[in-house]
Design an enzyme around this catalytic site. Sequence first.
Site, PDB file in Angstrom:
ATOM      1  N   CYS A  77       0.861  -1.177   0.000  1.00 10.38           N
ATOM      2  CA  CYS A  77       0.000   0.000   0.000  1.00 10.38           C
ATOM      3  C   CYS A  77       0.901   1.231   0.000  1.00 10.38           C
ATOM      4  O   CYS A  77       1.692   1.432   0.924  1.00 10.38           O
ATOM      5  CB  CYS A  77      -0.867  -0.019   1.259  1.00 10.38           C
ATOM      6  SG  CYS A  77      -1.796   1.489   1.496  1.00 10.38           S
ATOM      7  N   CYS A 187      -0.310   3.634  -6.731  1.00 12.82           N
ATOM      8  CA  CYS A 187      -1.309   3.069  -5.813  1.00 12.82           C
ATOM      9  C   CYS A 187      -1.468   1.637  -6.292  1.00 12.82           C
ATOM     10  O   CYS A 187      -1.605   1.396  -7.494  1.00 12.82           O
ATOM     11  CB  CYS A 187      -2.634   3.825  -5.923  1.00 12.82           C
ATOM     12  SG  CYS A 187      -4.007   2.961  -5.118  1.00 12.82           S
TER      13      CYS A 187
HETATM   14  N1  DGL Z   1      -3.833   0.561  -2.582  1.00 10.54           N
HETATM   15  C1  DGL Z   1      -3.461   1.514  -1.608  1.00 10.54           C
HETATM   16  C2  DGL Z   1      -2.323   2.384  -2.070  1.00 10.54           C
HETATM   17  O1  DGL Z   1      -1.445   1.863  -2.734  1.00 10.54           O
HETATM   18  C3  DGL Z   1      -4.599   2.208  -0.875  1.00 10.54           C
HETATM   19  C4  DGL Z   1      -5.635   2.834  -1.733  1.00 10.54           C
HETATM   20  C5  DGL Z   1      -6.810   3.378  -0.939  1.00 10.54           C
HETATM   21  O2  DGL Z   1      -7.426   2.612  -0.204  1.00 10.54           O
HETATM   22  O3  DGL Z   1      -7.093   4.589  -1.041  1.00 10.54           O
HETATM   23  O4  DGL Z   1      -2.240   3.523  -1.767  1.00 10.54           O
END
Ligand code: DGL
Length: 266
Positions: A77, A187
């Site tokens: 994440c 993301c």
């Molecule tokens: N997939 C995550 C990231 O890489 C979180 C995305 C989210 O829940 O806003 O930031």
Amino acid sequence: MSILKNNSPIGFFDSGVGGLTVLKRLKELLPNENIIFYGDSAHVPYGEKTEEELLSYAKNILAFFAGKDCKAVVMACNTTSSLIYNDIKGLYDFKLYPVVQSVAQVIAQLPIKRLGVFATKATIESNAYPNEIHKYREDMQIFGQYCPNWVKIVEANTVENPESVLDIKDNLNKMLENNPEKIILGCTHYPYLLGILSKYAPEDMFIDPSISFAKFIKDDLTECNLLNKGNDLPTEEFYVSASPSLFKEAAARFYKLKENPILIEF
Ligand code: DGL
């Protein structure tokens, strides 16, 4: 200090299905590893949460992984890596891998001067990508842009809906006004959109950091002599904090789960 064991699992966490983009790459490189994945779908989107909220979720998740005797935890994440890595590193003895910090050096070595970064609002506003990349190289111009609907589109599994395609196209066009040579999908949910993105710009313009991230983790586990050398069939456990069946459906685009993940709330 506890001794980390080779055959212990590697934990992965994210707000939802995004982290599976990292898990998939790591399994390609290290198919013998036992894994535990935690998707915090009750709190998605992380990109709109405060630092305090993210910290409290992450502390619960790390405690869960500690209880499962993990040898390593992958912060699959960008948002938590950008905002709270410094607050949680060192809380436990297991290895902890944050995505942004682990890939910055490789990105800094790209032979380009103009880099786009698509990420969540929290990641962009933290400036984590420019800050980390500029540690290795100062002359790269970085254009950050957040895309408020993209995580929701992936989680709801509505990637091909006309409104989603329009949203993806509009955000891409806005980014292209900066003339980036490459665009980081900063993301872990965004690689789910690569099929649509690459209809409107060359596919090789987009960089999925999961590829370098998985290599970084493999190299580090190898160096620390922590790879699983056992002969048992590797295990996979999936947990979510909400919506198990929707998680399985949305995940299928990237990672096929045999069963619904187990619902577990902290
Ligand atoms: N997939 C995550 C990231 O890489 C979180 C995305 C989210 O829940 O806003 O930031």
